[in-house]
Design a protein around this motif. Structure first.
Motif, PDB file in Angstrom:
ATOM      1  N   ILE A 139       0.795  -1.032   0.086  1.00 23.77           N
ATOM      2  CA  ILE A 139       0.015   0.168  -0.026  1.00 23.77           C
ATOM      3  C   ILE A 139       0.887   1.376   0.025  1.00 23.77           C
ATOM      4  CG2 ILE A 139      -1.963   1.240   1.205  1.00 23.77           C
ATOM      5  CD1 ILE A 139      -2.581  -1.399   2.551  1.00 23.77           C
ATOM      6  N   ASP A 140       0.611   2.082  -0.848  1.00 22.16           N
ATOM      7  CA  ASP A 140       1.479   3.459  -1.051  1.00 22.16           C
ATOM      8  C   ASP A 140       0.864   4.592  -0.333  1.00 22.16           C
ATOM      9  OD1 ASP A 140       3.297   5.301  -2.124  1.00 22.16           O
ATOM     10  OD2 ASP A 140       2.601   5.310  -4.111  1.00 22.16           O
ATOM     11  N   PHE A 141       1.587   4.879   0.871  1.00 27.52           N
ATOM     12  CA  PHE A 141       1.316   6.130   1.575  1.00 27.52           C
ATOM     13  C   PHE A 141       2.303   7.348   0.995  1.00 27.52           C
ATOM     14  CE2 PHE A 141      -1.904   4.995   5.132  1.00 27.52           C
ATOM     15  CZ  PHE A 141      -2.745   4.649   4.185  1.00 27.52           C
ATOM     16  N   GLY A 142       2.963   7.127   0.079  1.00 31.66           N
ATOM     17  CA  GLY A 142       4.170   8.080  -0.232  1.00 31.66           C
ATOM     18  C   GLY A 142       4.047   8.583  -1.515  1.00 31.66           C
ATOM     19  N   SER A 143       3.371   8.077  -2.719  1.00 33.28           N
ATOM     20  CA  SER A 143       3.323   8.795  -3.921  1.00 33.28           C
ATOM     21  C   SER A 143       4.493   9.224  -4.598  1.00 33.28           C
ATOM     22  CB  SER A 143       2.204   9.863  -3.983  1.00 33.28           C
ATOM     23  OG  SER A 143       0.793   9.319  -3.438  1.00 33.28           O
ATOM     24  N   GLY A 144       5.572   8.537  -4.293  1.00 35.16           N
ATOM     25  CA  GLY A 144       6.800   9.159  -4.570  1.00 35.16           C
ATOM     26  C   GLY A 144       7.379  10.510  -4.345  1.00 35.16           C
TER      27      GLY A 144
ATOM     28  N   LEU B 238       8.009   2.868  14.154  1.00 30.90           N
ATOM     29  CA  LEU B 238       6.625   2.608  13.669  1.00 30.90           C
ATOM     30  C   LEU B 238       6.623   2.587  12.038  1.00 30.90           C
ATOM     31  CD1 LEU B 238       4.514   5.279  15.374  1.00 30.90           C
ATOM     32  CD2 LEU B 238       4.048   2.951  15.177  1.00 30.90           C
ATOM     33  N   ALA B 239       7.560   3.456  11.344  1.00 26.75           N
ATOM     34  CA  ALA B 239       7.883   3.201   9.874  1.00 26.75           C
ATOM     35  C   ALA B 239       8.309   1.876   9.683  1.00 26.75           C
ATOM     36  CB  ALA B 239       8.787   4.381   9.539  1.00 26.75           C
ATOM     37  N   LYS B 240       9.307   1.083  10.548  1.00 23.65           N
ATOM     38  CA  LYS B 240       9.873   0.057  10.244  1.00 23.65           C
ATOM     39  C   LYS B 240       8.739  -1.100  10.020  1.00 23.65           C
ATOM     40  CE  LYS B 240      13.441  -3.108  11.425  1.00 23.65           C
ATOM     41  NZ  LYS B 240      14.730  -3.478  12.071  1.00 23.65           N
ATOM     42  N   ALA B 241       8.149  -1.024  11.481  1.00 25.53           N
ATOM     43  CA  ALA B 241       6.874  -1.979  11.425  1.00 25.53           C
ATOM     44  C   ALA B 241       5.688  -1.911  10.339  1.00 25.53           C
ATOM     45  CB  ALA B 241       6.284  -1.589  12.901  1.00 25.53           C
ATOM     46  N   CYS B 242       5.406  -0.673   9.868  1.00 23.87           N
ATOM     47  CA  CYS B 242       4.636  -0.575   8.661  1.00 23.87           C
ATOM     48  C   CYS B 242       5.219  -1.244   7.425  1.00 23.87           C
ATOM     49  CB  CYS B 242       4.302   0.997   8.599  1.00 23.87           C
ATOM     50  SG  CYS B 242       3.053   1.454   9.741  1.00 23.87           S
ATOM     51  N   HIS B 243       6.366  -0.956   7.343  1.00 23.15           N
ATOM     52  CA  HIS B 243       6.973  -1.535   5.967  1.00 23.15           C
ATOM     53  C   HIS B 243       7.059  -3.056   5.968  1.00 23.15           C
ATOM     54  CE1 HIS B 243       9.701   2.484   5.833  1.00 23.15           C
ATOM     55  NE2 HIS B 243       8.486   2.719   5.383  1.00 23.15           N
ATOM     56  N   GLN B 244       7.319  -3.710   7.134  1.00 25.64           N
ATOM     57  CA  GLN B 244       7.298  -5.131   7.173  1.00 25.64           C
ATOM     58  C   GLN B 244       5.995  -5.779   7.043  1.00 25.64           C
ATOM     59  OE1 GLN B 244       9.943  -6.977   7.829  1.00 25.64           O
ATOM     60  NE2 GLN B 244      11.022  -5.017   7.542  1.00 25.64           N
ATOM     61  N   GLU B 245       4.888  -4.881   7.124  1.00 26.71           N
ATOM     62  CA  GLU B 245       3.539  -5.579   7.002  1.00 26.71           C
ATOM     63  C   GLU B 245       3.169  -5.118   5.394  1.00 26.71           C
ATOM     64  OE1 GLU B 245       1.751  -7.443   8.665  1.00 26.71           O
ATOM     65  OE2 GLU B 245       3.685  -7.639  10.247  1.00 26.71           O
ATOM     66  N   GLY B 246       3.858  -4.309   4.775  1.00 25.13           N
ATOM     67  CA  GLY B 246       3.250  -3.874   3.389  1.00 25.13           C
ATOM     68  C   GLY B 246       2.807  -2.703   3.132  1.00 25.13           C
ATOM     69  N   LEU B 247       3.315  -1.550   4.065  1.00 27.84           N
ATOM     70  CA  LEU B 247       2.608  -0.414   4.062  1.00 27.84           C
ATOM     71  C   LEU B 247       3.778   0.549   3.963  1.00 27.84           C
ATOM     72  CD1 LEU B 247       0.445   2.057   4.340  1.00 27.84           C
ATOM     73  CD2 LEU B 247       0.823   1.725   6.604  1.00 27.84           C
ATOM     74  N   LEU B 248       4.031   1.267   2.994  1.00 31.21           N
ATOM     75  CA  LEU B 248       5.149   2.210   2.497  1.00 31.21           C
ATOM     76  C   LEU B 248       4.601   3.634   3.232  1.00 31.21           C
ATOM     77  CD1 LEU B 248       7.697   3.317   1.450  1.00 31.21           C
ATOM     78  CD2 LEU B 248       6.307   3.926  -0.665  1.00 31.21           C
ATOM     79  N   VAL B 249       5.239   3.905   4.212  1.00 32.67           N
ATOM     80  CA  VAL B 249       4.969   5.465   4.877  1.00 32.67           C
ATOM     81  C   VAL B 249       6.646   6.327   4.963  1.00 32.67           C
ATOM     82  CG1 VAL B 249       3.002   4.863   6.379  1.00 32.67           C
ATOM     83  CG2 VAL B 249       5.713   4.450   7.437  1.00 32.67           C
ATOM     84  N   LEU B 250       6.461   7.428   5.061  1.00 31.39           N
ATOM     85  CA  LEU B 250       7.647   8.302   4.831  1.00 31.39           C
ATOM     86  C   LEU B 250       7.783   9.058   6.582  1.00 31.39           C
ATOM     87  CD1 LEU B 250       7.178   9.864   1.498  1.00 31.39           C
ATOM     88  CD2 LEU B 250       8.571   7.967   2.137  1.00 31.39           C
ATOM     89  N   THR B 251       8.881   9.283   6.818  1.00 30.81           N
ATOM     90  CA  THR B 251       9.259  10.124   7.913  1.00 30.81           C
ATOM     91  C   THR B 251       9.608  11.371   7.398  1.00 30.81           C
ATOM     92  OG1 THR B 251      11.542   9.293   8.272  1.00 30.81           O
ATOM     93  CG2 THR B 251       9.874   8.160   9.265  1.00 30.81           C
TER      94      THR B 251
END
Length: 449
Positions: A65-70, A401-414
């Motif tokens: 899931i993309d929560f970053g849009s590049g 939090l970012a790392k945990a989201c990434h492991q579950e297939g959610l891209l988030v940015l700090t």
């Protein structure tokens, strides 16, 4: 796996079939380390094969899931139909001539669209470039040519690019400026109205910050020496800070009264990202110049400076330009991106994303006191994380939090000056099911840390 194309046809689902990053991504990462300069990092070292809508599919078959849009670039979604259609047609005609050698119609069409879409009903002109930093740097050139002044004023927590001049304009040292000086001169930084961190409280923030900023400009620089004041109407890399209401109008009025060019840097916040075409519209700001990039062309490199015709025309013939600026394929993509924004009412979709996200994030804030603030507009939303019972920045929790989201297939940015902000920039075309699933993953991550 079936060989599906990307874009809107890509199945809109989260799918985790390997560890993230998977074995193929790890192999590619080893190749990258061997041949790519180490200064070019990656938030999440998964290698994307296809993307579209609200998902990114990697080489291992995972669908994230993309929560970053590049970083707010693919607002219309990756490989949006109108972007691909128009860019493909242009590719078949010609890829490049250099507009300064033999011009072409798509460049004019983009400038016409910018004149229509940007705030204000005055006569406007534009010049096109490749990146946000180029746009900001050229805005400074234009302002200096128009005013015959040199000083440029920027704000605490601001980010404006990675070139020498825009590094000087940028507030944060690491990673943007550290070790890269000396920087361009005649750049001055003044306070920003940051409500969450204003010492006397958010209710005093706008007036006090404006008074401090204006006082510093008049006493330390001299208003008569200032060519331009540059500000992001919603700050991006600084932490998705919304300046306290009233601050932007006060600064804009000061600029107008003193013959200073007021520049709105809308590179991250523009093109429907905040639920309006441009974030400065929220308080009725009509900038003299506006810089755009990121979301303008659906993923192709394009940027612009748009502004009052008399200011834009101050630069002498040949003083603005660049080999690739306003490339015809990128211009075609921009026209497709704008077509998509209009036809799919992406301003309305951004507002709906805000409704969904803020309701969920505020509920999380009530459960987890490390969420100091939920803020932002449209699909430009963030949470600032703090140590429990204080406003002390908590970058450790942010990274976890970012790392945990990434492991579950959610891209988030700090983001953020203190590295303690999680920012959410989903494509404006993301489905609500994916949006809520991503928020479910985030909430589960909070429960684990």
């Amino acid at each position: 796996m079936s060989e599906l194309s990307g874009g809107p046809a890509l199945p809109q689902e989260r799918r985790v079939v390997t560890a993230i990053p998977g074995p193929k991504s790890q192999e590619l990462w080893a190749r990258k380390q061997a041949t790519v300069a180490s200064g070019v990092g990656a938030v999440l070292p998964v290698f994307v094969k296809r993307a579209g809508g609200g998902v990114l599919e990697d080489v291992d078959g995972n669908s994230l899931i993309d929560f970053g849009s590049g970083i707010a670039v693919t607002s219309v979604g990756n490989s949006a139909e109108a972007v691909v259609r128009r860019a493909t047609a242009q590719l078949a005609d010609f890829t490049h001539t250099c507009v300064m050698v033999t011009p072409y119609e798509p460049y004019i069409e983009v400038c016409e669209a910018l004149a229509e879409l940007t705030p204000g009903d005055h006569e406007k002109k534009s010049a096109l470039f490749n990146s946000g930093a180029e746009a900001v740097e050229n805005a400074v050139k234009i302002a200096r040519a128009y005013t015959k002044r040199q000083a440029v004023v920027v704000f605490d927590h601001g980010y404006h690019g990675r070139t020498n001049l825009t590094m000087a304009l940028t507030a944060k040292n690491m990673p943007y400026k550290h070790g890269f000086g000396p920087f361009a001169p005649e750049v001055y930084r003044v306070p920003l109205a940051y409500p969450f961190r204003w010492l006397t409280g958010p209710e005093n923030c706008a007036q006090e910050a404006a008074e401090q900023a204006i006082s510093q400009i008049t006493k330390q620089i001299g208003a008569e020496n200032v060519a331009a004041i540059i500000i992001e109407p919603v700050l991006g890399e600084g932490g998705f800070i919304e300046p306290a209401k009233g601050f932007l109008p006060a600064i804009a009025n000061f600029a107008k009264e003193n013959g200073i060019v007021f520049v709105a840097d809308e590179i991250q916040s523009g093109f429907c990202r905040t639920g309006q075409w441009f974030a400065c519209e929220d308080e009725g700001i009509v900038p003299d110049l506006i810089t755009t990039a990121k979301g303008i062309a659906g993923g192709l490199p394009l940027a612009a400076v748009t502004g009052r015709a008399e200011i834009m025309d101050a630069a002498h013939a040949g003083g603005l330009g660049g080999t690739y600026g306003g490339n015809p394929v990128a211009c075609a993509a921009a026209l497709g991106s704008i077509e998509t924004m209009r036809e799919q009412d992406l301003n309305g979709k951004a507002k709906r994303i805000e409704e969904v996200m803020k309701a969920r994030l505020v509920a999380m804030q009530e459960k987890y006191d490390i969420i100091g603030e939920v803020r932002g507009r449209g699909a430009m939303i963030a949470i600032e994380l703090v140590k429990s019972g204080s406003k002390e920045p908590n970058p450790e929790a942010t990274g976890a939090l970012a790392k945990a989201c990434h492991q579950e297939g959610l891209l988030v940015l700090t983001t953020g000056t203190y590295g303690n902000v999680l920012r959410f920039l989903p494509p404006l075309v993301i489905g609500e099911d994916l949006l809520n699933e991503g928020l479910d993953i985030l909430e589960a991550a909070f429960a684990k840390i």
